[in-house]
Design a protein around this motif. Structure first.
Motif, PDB file in Angstrom:
ATOM      1  N   VAL C 140       2.841 -27.409-108.201  1.00 45.09           N
ATOM      2  CA  VAL C 140       3.901 -26.981-107.305  1.00 45.09           C
ATOM      3  C   VAL C 140       3.271 -26.082-106.243  1.00 45.09           C
ATOM      4  O   VAL C 140       2.249 -25.446-106.489  1.00 45.09           O
ATOM      5  CB  VAL C 140       5.019 -26.255-108.105  1.00 45.09           C
ATOM      6  CG1 VAL C 140       4.485 -24.959-108.717  1.00 45.09           C
ATOM      7  CG2 VAL C 140       6.238 -25.988-107.242  1.00 45.09           C
ATOM      8  N   SER C 141       3.836 -26.061-105.046  1.00 41.12           N
ATOM      9  CA  SER C 141       3.288 -25.198-103.999  1.00 41.12           C
ATOM     10  C   SER C 141       3.811 -23.782-104.185  1.00 41.12           C
ATOM     11  O   SER C 141       4.871 -23.577-104.770  1.00 41.12           O
ATOM     12  CB  SER C 141       3.704 -25.726-102.622  1.00 41.12           C
ATOM     13  OG  SER C 141       5.103 -25.562-102.457  1.00 41.12           O
ATOM     14  N   PRO C 142       3.088 -22.782-103.691  1.00 45.13           N
ATOM     15  CA  PRO C 142       3.566 -21.398-103.814  1.00 45.13           C
ATOM     16  C   PRO C 142       4.946 -21.232-103.176  1.00 45.13           C
ATOM     17  O   PRO C 142       5.806 -20.529-103.723  1.00 45.13           O
ATOM     18  CB  PRO C 142       2.516 -20.588-103.052  1.00 45.13           C
ATOM     19  CG  PRO C 142       1.321 -21.459-102.950  1.00 45.13           C
ATOM     20  CD  PRO C 142       1.790 -22.871-103.025  1.00 45.13           C
ATOM     21  N   GLN C 143       5.175 -21.890-102.048  1.00 41.31           N
ATOM     22  CA  GLN C 143       6.450 -21.753-101.341  1.00 41.31           C
ATOM     23  C   GLN C 143       7.629 -22.198-102.202  1.00 41.31           C
ATOM     24  O   GLN C 143       8.722 -21.646-102.110  1.00 41.31           O
ATOM     25  CB  GLN C 143       6.455 -22.586-100.039  1.00 41.31           C
ATOM     26  CG  GLN C 143       5.513 -22.091 -98.961  1.00 41.31           C
ATOM     27  CD  GLN C 143       4.102 -22.652 -99.110  1.00 41.31           C
ATOM     28  OE1 GLN C 143       3.702 -23.015-100.216  1.00 41.31           O
ATOM     29  NE2 GLN C 143       3.360 -22.685 -98.023  1.00 41.31           N
ATOM     30  N   HIS C 144       7.448 -23.211-103.016  1.00 42.47           N
ATOM     31  CA  HIS C 144       8.554 -23.767-103.789  1.00 42.47           C
ATOM     32  C   HIS C 144       8.527 -23.373-105.251  1.00 42.47           C
ATOM     33  O   HIS C 144       9.343 -23.852-106.038  1.00 42.47           O
ATOM     34  CB  HIS C 144       8.550 -25.298-103.646  1.00 42.47           C
ATOM     35  CG  HIS C 144       8.804 -25.757-102.246  1.00 42.47           C
ATOM     36  ND1 HIS C 144       8.089 -26.751-101.635  1.00 42.47           N
ATOM     37  CD2 HIS C 144       9.705 -25.330-101.315  1.00 42.47           C
ATOM     38  CE1 HIS C 144       8.527 -26.925-100.391  1.00 42.47           C
ATOM     39  NE2 HIS C 144       9.512 -26.064-100.175  1.00 42.47           N
ATOM     40  N   THR C 145       7.600 -22.518-105.626  1.00 36.75           N
ATOM     41  CA  THR C 145       7.456 -22.180-107.048  1.00 36.75           C
ATOM     42  C   THR C 145       8.730 -21.540-107.604  1.00 36.75           C
ATOM     43  O   THR C 145       9.246 -21.947-108.665  1.00 36.75           O
ATOM     44  CB  THR C 145       6.247 -21.247-107.257  1.00 36.75           C
ATOM     45  OG1 THR C 145       5.067 -21.962-106.887  1.00 36.75           O
ATOM     46  CG2 THR C 145       6.131 -20.810-108.716  1.00 36.75           C
ATOM     47  N   LEU C 146       9.265 -20.541-106.884  1.00 36.12           N
ATOM     48  CA  LEU C 146      10.445 -19.846-107.410  1.00 36.12           C
ATOM     49  C   LEU C 146      11.622 -20.803-107.557  1.00 36.12           C
ATOM     50  O   LEU C 146      12.380 -20.752-108.531  1.00 36.12           O
ATOM     51  CB  LEU C 146      10.813 -18.668-106.512  1.00 36.12           C
ATOM     52  CG  LEU C 146       9.818 -17.495-106.565  1.00 36.12           C
ATOM     53  CD1 LEU C 146      10.251 -16.370-105.623  1.00 36.12           C
ATOM     54  CD2 LEU C 146       9.683 -16.957-107.997  1.00 36.12           C
ATOM     55  N   ALA C 147      11.765 -21.725-106.597  1.00 30.79           N
ATOM     56  CA  ALA C 147      12.896 -22.652-106.639  1.00 30.79           C
ATOM     57  C   ALA C 147      12.736 -23.724-107.710  1.00 30.79           C
ATOM     58  O   ALA C 147      13.696 -24.085-108.397  1.00 30.79           O
ATOM     59  CB  ALA C 147      13.077 -23.304-105.260  1.00 30.79           C
ATOM     60  N   LEU C 148      11.523 -24.220-107.847  1.00 33.31           N
ATOM     61  CA  LEU C 148      11.324 -25.371-108.734  1.00 33.31           C
ATOM     62  C   LEU C 148      10.895 -24.988-110.143  1.00 33.31           C
ATOM     63  O   LEU C 148      10.993 -25.810-111.070  1.00 33.31           O
ATOM     64  CB  LEU C 148      10.292 -26.338-108.131  1.00 33.31           C
ATOM     65  CG  LEU C 148      10.650 -26.946-106.757  1.00 33.31           C
ATOM     66  CD1 LEU C 148       9.538 -27.870-106.272  1.00 33.31           C
ATOM     67  CD2 LEU C 148      11.973 -27.712-106.830  1.00 33.31           C
ATOM     68  N   ALA C 149      10.426 -23.756-110.338  1.00 29.72           N
ATOM     69  CA  ALA C 149       9.901 -23.382-111.656  1.00 29.72           C
ATOM     70  C   ALA C 149      10.918 -23.601-112.778  1.00 29.72           C
ATOM     71  O   ALA C 149      10.565 -24.137-113.841  1.00 29.72           O
ATOM     72  CB  ALA C 149       9.410 -21.935-111.633  1.00 29.72           C
ATOM     73  N   PRO C 150      12.184 -23.199-112.603  1.00 31.33           N
ATOM     74  CA  PRO C 150      13.125 -23.347-113.725  1.00 31.33           C
ATOM     75  C   PRO C 150      13.201 -24.780-114.245  1.00 31.33           C
ATOM     76  O   PRO C 150      13.077 -24.998-115.461  1.00 31.33           O
ATOM     77  CB  PRO C 150      14.454 -22.900-113.116  1.00 31.33           C
ATOM     78  CG  PRO C 150      14.065 -21.955-112.021  1.00 31.33           C
ATOM     79  CD  PRO C 150      12.797 -22.499-111.458  1.00 31.33           C
ATOM     80  N   VAL C 151      13.340 -25.721-113.341  1.00 31.27           N
ATOM     81  CA  VAL C 151      13.452 -27.109-113.809  1.00 31.27           C
ATOM     82  C   VAL C 151      12.152 -27.601-114.429  1.00 31.27           C
ATOM     83  O   VAL C 151      12.135 -28.321-115.422  1.00 31.27           O
ATOM     84  CB  VAL C 151      13.939 -28.041-112.670  1.00 31.27           C
ATOM     85  CG1 VAL C 151      12.991 -28.035-111.499  1.00 31.27           C
ATOM     86  CG2 VAL C 151      14.141 -29.468-113.172  1.00 31.27           C
ATOM     87  N   ILE C 152      11.027 -27.160-113.855  1.00 35.45           N
ATOM     88  CA  ILE C 152       9.720 -27.551-114.420  1.00 35.45           C
ATOM     89  C   ILE C 152       9.564 -26.999-115.830  1.00 35.45           C
ATOM     90  O   ILE C 152       9.177 -27.712-116.767  1.00 35.45           O
ATOM     91  CB  ILE C 152       8.569 -27.018-113.536  1.00 35.45           C
ATOM     92  CG1 ILE C 152       8.567 -27.701-112.172  1.00 35.45           C
ATOM     93  CG2 ILE C 152       7.223 -27.194-114.234  1.00 35.45           C
ATOM     94  CD1 ILE C 152       7.629 -27.076-111.145  1.00 35.45           C
ATOM     95  N   LEU C 153       9.879 -25.718-115.987  1.00 40.45           N
ATOM     96  CA  LEU C 153       9.686 -25.077-117.294  1.00 40.45           C
ATOM     97  C   LEU C 153      10.663 -25.638-118.320  1.00 40.45           C
ATOM     98  O   LEU C 153      10.304 -25.848-119.489  1.00 40.45           O
ATOM     99  CB  LEU C 153       9.844 -23.560-117.160  1.00 40.45           C
ATOM    100  CG  LEU C 153       8.803 -22.919-116.221  1.00 40.45           C
ATOM    101  CD1 LEU C 153       9.098 -21.445-116.016  1.00 40.45           C
ATOM    102  CD2 LEU C 153       7.384 -23.103-116.783  1.00 40.45           C
ATOM    103  N   ASP C 154      11.866 -25.877-117.882  1.00 41.85           N
ATOM    104  CA  ASP C 154      12.846 -26.501-118.784  1.00 41.85           C
ATOM    105  C   ASP C 154      12.363 -27.856-119.282  1.00 41.85           C
ATOM    106  O   ASP C 154      12.565 -28.224-120.445  1.00 41.85           O
ATOM    107  CB  ASP C 154      14.178 -26.729-118.038  1.00 41.85           C
ATOM    108  CG  ASP C 154      15.076 -25.508-118.144  1.00 41.85           C
ATOM    109  OD1 ASP C 154      14.607 -24.481-118.707  1.00 41.85           O
ATOM    110  OD2 ASP C 154      16.217 -25.570-117.648  1.00 41.85           O
ATOM    111  N   ALA C 155      11.743 -28.574-118.384  1.00 42.86           N
ATOM    112  CA  ALA C 155      11.277 -29.916-118.750  1.00 42.86           C
ATOM    113  C   ALA C 155      10.140 -29.841-119.744  1.00 42.86           C
ATOM    114  O   ALA C 155       9.841 -30.822-120.439  1.00 42.86           O
ATOM    115  CB  ALA C 155      10.845 -30.678-117.501  1.00 42.86           C
ATOM    116  N   GLY C 156       9.443 -28.668-119.768  1.00 39.67           N
ATOM    117  CA  GLY C 156       8.445 -28.479-120.803  1.00 39.67           C
ATOM    118  C   GLY C 156       7.047 -28.958-120.488  1.00 39.67           C
ATOM    119  O   GLY C 156       6.552 -29.905-121.104  1.00 39.67           O
TER     120      GLY C 156
END
Lengths: 372, 372, 372, 372
Positions: C140-156
């Motif tokens: 993930v890019s630094p710019q989108h990390t905060l926005a995309l992290a939840p879904v990424i982490l949820d996905a495991g």
């Protein structure tokens, strides 16, 4: 400060610089181009430009030597070239000028130069040049100097050029009586130019022979193969600067005898000429460019003297191409080519003006930058 | 630490670096690209981008100069170019834009510029630019400054650019009354930009003439032949850094007079621009890229001013090609070309952001690496 | 000893070296190739080879990521790429694989990536990779990390790669709440890899964020244009060695926390890989070579993530060509190509054997020579 | 003075020089070419020229090895090549000589060398060479030395060459009993040549094994890909000079045991040979040039031994071309090619003469310049 590096444990090498590695840095006043002089004088002979012909048969016939003299430079005929091997070399020159890239040119050169040198033709060629009225100079190799000098001197030249790929002040031989340059020159009453050489020590020793001028470099250009054949490649900027140091030391040693340095190699454009003089040369030897003007003997074909060596040729054959124009245009312009191949000495003059120098001797102090 | 080497005994040269020899090293924070400013101001004139047009007829017509001004840069018209020699240069420009690679382009350029300069046209062109509403700047050569200045000043320009290949603060002539830059500038009440220069000392002397800006470099790009013709080749990274040192010393000497450095040469891409500013330049002169946008006067053909010199042309002719797009796209994007030729100042802005700098003055401190 | 030079008065630059400037020098014992291990471990995840995929859509699909995992490397899917913008990206990939050199490829890439990212597809892609059974990593890019992290982490996912062209530990913004890497990583319980960076200081700061791995370099290869667009060019040998120094200092500072260095850029052949590891990298990111094997998603076409940037694309499009063979052949051979493009890690293993080293950590001490 | 630089914090590398980076500087007397000797002696075996064949099947058949011996050099047959795998390799060689550039040549080489080595053929080939009357030498790899030595020694060779890409005095293996070079050589009563090696330390250790000669370099030429496959690239000028330092130190350590250095790599022209000897080599290994003479086994096709490696080939296949002439012309001229590819040792002799040296040992002191 000297750039000497250890290429491996205990084996050092100096770092050398080609003319293409350096550039001129204007850094003081500027000057009107009309106030700049490119005059040069060797012994008693004055020249309008510091231009000596590289004595290849591709640049110098008796006629083109005279033409260069009339334009203010110094023509030099090779007395071991085609003009002294053939009564009329026109046919050979014409044939060479029509060789194309696929032809076995080296073999043809070797055949053309297999013809023996005729002393009577040496006298004849000198006579032809004398009639032209310019300063007369011929080139002879160190190996043939003792044999050919009598006929050359009898014929009456103004300047003698003793030139081989590498000339030293001490040639050793167990079979022939080698040429002792110092004694030979002492016995003459005309100025002698000797070379090429590539380093401080040889330059200094050649100065001590009594020579009026020393040639720096081996005439290498893009057609030369001295590098691949002999492993000898001369970084000209360094070679000239080192020889200039020898000139200074020899001036001191003799209390004022000034020996001229003539750079021979890597000189294609007005920019190259300016850089060679900026490194400390007094004049330049011009080869291939002179082969490309209207007056050239072989219509634009180009080869070094060493390119016809019977066992070990060193120099590719450059096939003839379109002329760049008259010799006058080559030397003085006007140029309509942006690549620095025309108006060679007008370009030099302008470079000197941009740097604020009035004459060639001053210009030897110009600032340089290394940028490659 | 200074990289000075002895190229031969007793002859030293500084080592110089081209922009292509160096690169930027991001080494601190990063920053949002929207928080970065590329604003630049010269004297009273503010600019959105540090972009000055190289005053070739291939980049600047009165109309394209106005267009560049409207987009936030500084247009500069050459008052010794086609626009002041021809009532209507469109026909000449159109012909030049159709020359192909085989055409004797240099000869055609020489002919086109053989037409005399008409002072009335200078006034007319300045008037046209004034009408456009942007800052008005024209270029004149040092040789013609005294003759042409009255008509230029009467016409009412905002900024005067006195530019030759190499300009010094002290031009020496035995025939003409040379231009005394210091006196000339002191008498004017408009900002003057002078150059090019290539070293610390000349830059400092030019600053002392009272100039508002100093041009560093000779405008060399891949089409330039200053190198082969004059032996002068400017390693721009070193030239800019040296001139920046002169700016610092002059600031100290004057207690605060800041002279702007405008880099001219080797600038094709946004990366080149970033590197020039990172070396210490305040603005860049853009040549060939401006010749390749829709607004360019010669439809993509490109030549330097010196390419039309009557005796010693210096600069190859670049034949016209496809436009890269509008001037706005060239300067601000969006780009759809990966080679850094479009969005020149958007690229600069992003480079500044990656390095964490907010404005151009800060960005002059960016870290650099030498890697060629 | 450090090679820092003054490029102009008062402006210094370090000299940097590319992998192509250096070579390995065997200088001690030799060893049986079968006794050499290329094993690498990042946090709890063991790998047979130190190979991380460069997360371009040209190299990594969910399927090829799994395939690389099964072969002992680490696949990384870009969650901002085509796979999370299209339910079925096969059609887009197929079209890209058929673009030829004349196509306006950059424009087509920009269009393809203009489609918005769909969080549901992120979860879906992670699920597909989990099913493959290998270690799961996404970029993930630094710019989108905060926005995309939840879904990424949820996905495991197992490993999170936060990668931009240049990433710093301190991003400044006046508009958005910038990503605080240190806090972000501290809150996670999975290993994070961050980068790229290009110097000692940034590498050290990134280590202090708690990252398990730091990416060194900007992924530059012959298709990259970061240099011409941004002026940023990373001499990889120097960048890796500097980051290795940061690793040493950080080890000391923390009393033993070892952060892995993953080199990204200039890596095409087994020889390049050996040199990067010899400079101090723990693993290498492989881009274009993985795009040229049978398993590649775009049949040999190749582009960087930055090549599709809407305003400032950085990276040329490499048109598809013949496959080099299976991914297994690419990584482990046998090779029937002499150019070092196949059997990448068999070549590494043999280089280690010729130098007498048993494992990757030891091999970081190998002797190097600079010869360009 | 040693050129060691820090490529990054704490990681140093020596700077190395290729033969092409250096040139010879004549700087003393000159000498008649007829007074120069190129004689070389290894142990009890005298040679007219310091020429050892690189043992590729493209250069050496039993017949061409004998031919080289008769011309004054040392032929070396590879006992792991085609001649010991095939009763009659003529058909394979002929097929290889007709492969063109599009052929999958590497695959074909791998197939050709997949045939097992037959000990009876080793004996047969040695017998053929003995019949030729010249000094008999064969090459074996370190891996197969213990297995093949008995049959080789029984067959009765004069000189044994143990050669691999990189050979060390201490090979470590956990599975096989490794070759202990020191013990192996001590048990023999014939001179052994071992290598290649690339640095001072390995050279010294190899000397201590009792070898009569040490090979310096990995045979790299323009067809070699050791660089891209293994990351190993040998700057030959530095490698030779370092090995020469090891020779000096070993002379001192042993009170006078002189080990010969045979340079292998980067040797195409007479100039290259002169430079290698000038760096300190006693002899040169000639590869591709010998593949291009009339006597060559594969009609001009050229490949390294490593080019047929079953898993990791290193070396491109050079398709056959026109012969340069007879082996005698290749070595002794006369040349009618200006590129230094013919009259290899006549060129060497002339280079020595231009520098004023009488024999090879003296010539090792020749002055060098770095100019690239």
């Amino acid at each position: 400060m000297r750039d000497v590096v250890e290429i491996g444990s205990g084996k050092t090498a100096q770092r050398g610089y080609h003319l293409d590695d350096i550039a001129i840095v204007p850094s003081r006043r500027t000057r009107d181009v009309d106030d700049v002089s490119t005059a040069w004088q060797l012994d008693a002979y004055p020249f309008r430009i510091p231009c000596v012909a590289h004595p290849s048969d591709a640049t110098m016939s008796p006629a083109s030597a005279v033409a260069l003299g009339q334009l203010g430079g110094l023509g030099v005929l090779n007395v071991e070239g085609l003009w002294t091997r053939y009564e009329n070399p026109d046919k050979v020159l014409e044939e060479l000028s029509t060789l194309d890239e696929d032809a076995p040119a080296t073999k043809r050169l070797q055949e053309a130069y297999a013809e023996p040198i005729r002393p009577d033709l040496i006298a004849e060629r000198v006579r032809q040049m004398r009639e032209g009225g310019s300063t007369v100079a011929v080139r002879v190799s160190p190996q043939h100097t003792l044999a050919l000098a009598p006929v050359i001197l009898d014929a009456g030249v103004d300047i003698l050029v003793i030139q081989g790929t590498i000339v030293s002040a001490e040639h050793v031989s167990t079979t022939d009586e080698p040429l002792n340059l110092k004694e030979f020159i002492a016995d003459l009453d005309l100025p002698v130019v000797v070379g090429g050489c590539t380093d401080y020590k040889t330059a200094l020793h050649l100065m001590r022979t009594g020579a009026a001028g020393v040639i720096v470099g081996v005439g290498a250009d893009e057609w030369s193969t001295t590098d691949t054949v002999l492993g000898i490649r001369v970084p000209m900027a360094t070679a000239i600067a080192d020889a200039a140091a020898a000139r200074r030391d020899y001036l001191d040693e003799t209390g004022g005898r000034y020996v001229h340095l003539i750079a021979d190699g890597d000189l294609q454009t007005s920019g190259d000429i300016a850089k060679a003089l900026g490194c400390g040369a007094d004049a330049v030897m011009i080869g291939e460019p002179l082969a490309m003007c209207d007056e050239a003997p072989a219509s634009g074909a180009w080869w070094h003297s060493a390119a016809s060596h019977p066992q070990l040729p060193r120099g590719a054959f450059g096939v003839a191409g379109q002329s760049l124009g008259s010799m006058e245009k080559l030397l003085y312009g006007p140029s309509d080519d942006p690549d620095g191949q025309l108006n060679l000495f007008g370009g030099l003059r302008r470079a000197m003006a941009k740097c604020g120098y009035r004459d060639l001797k001053e210009f030897q102090k110009v600032g340089l930058v290394i940028d490659k």
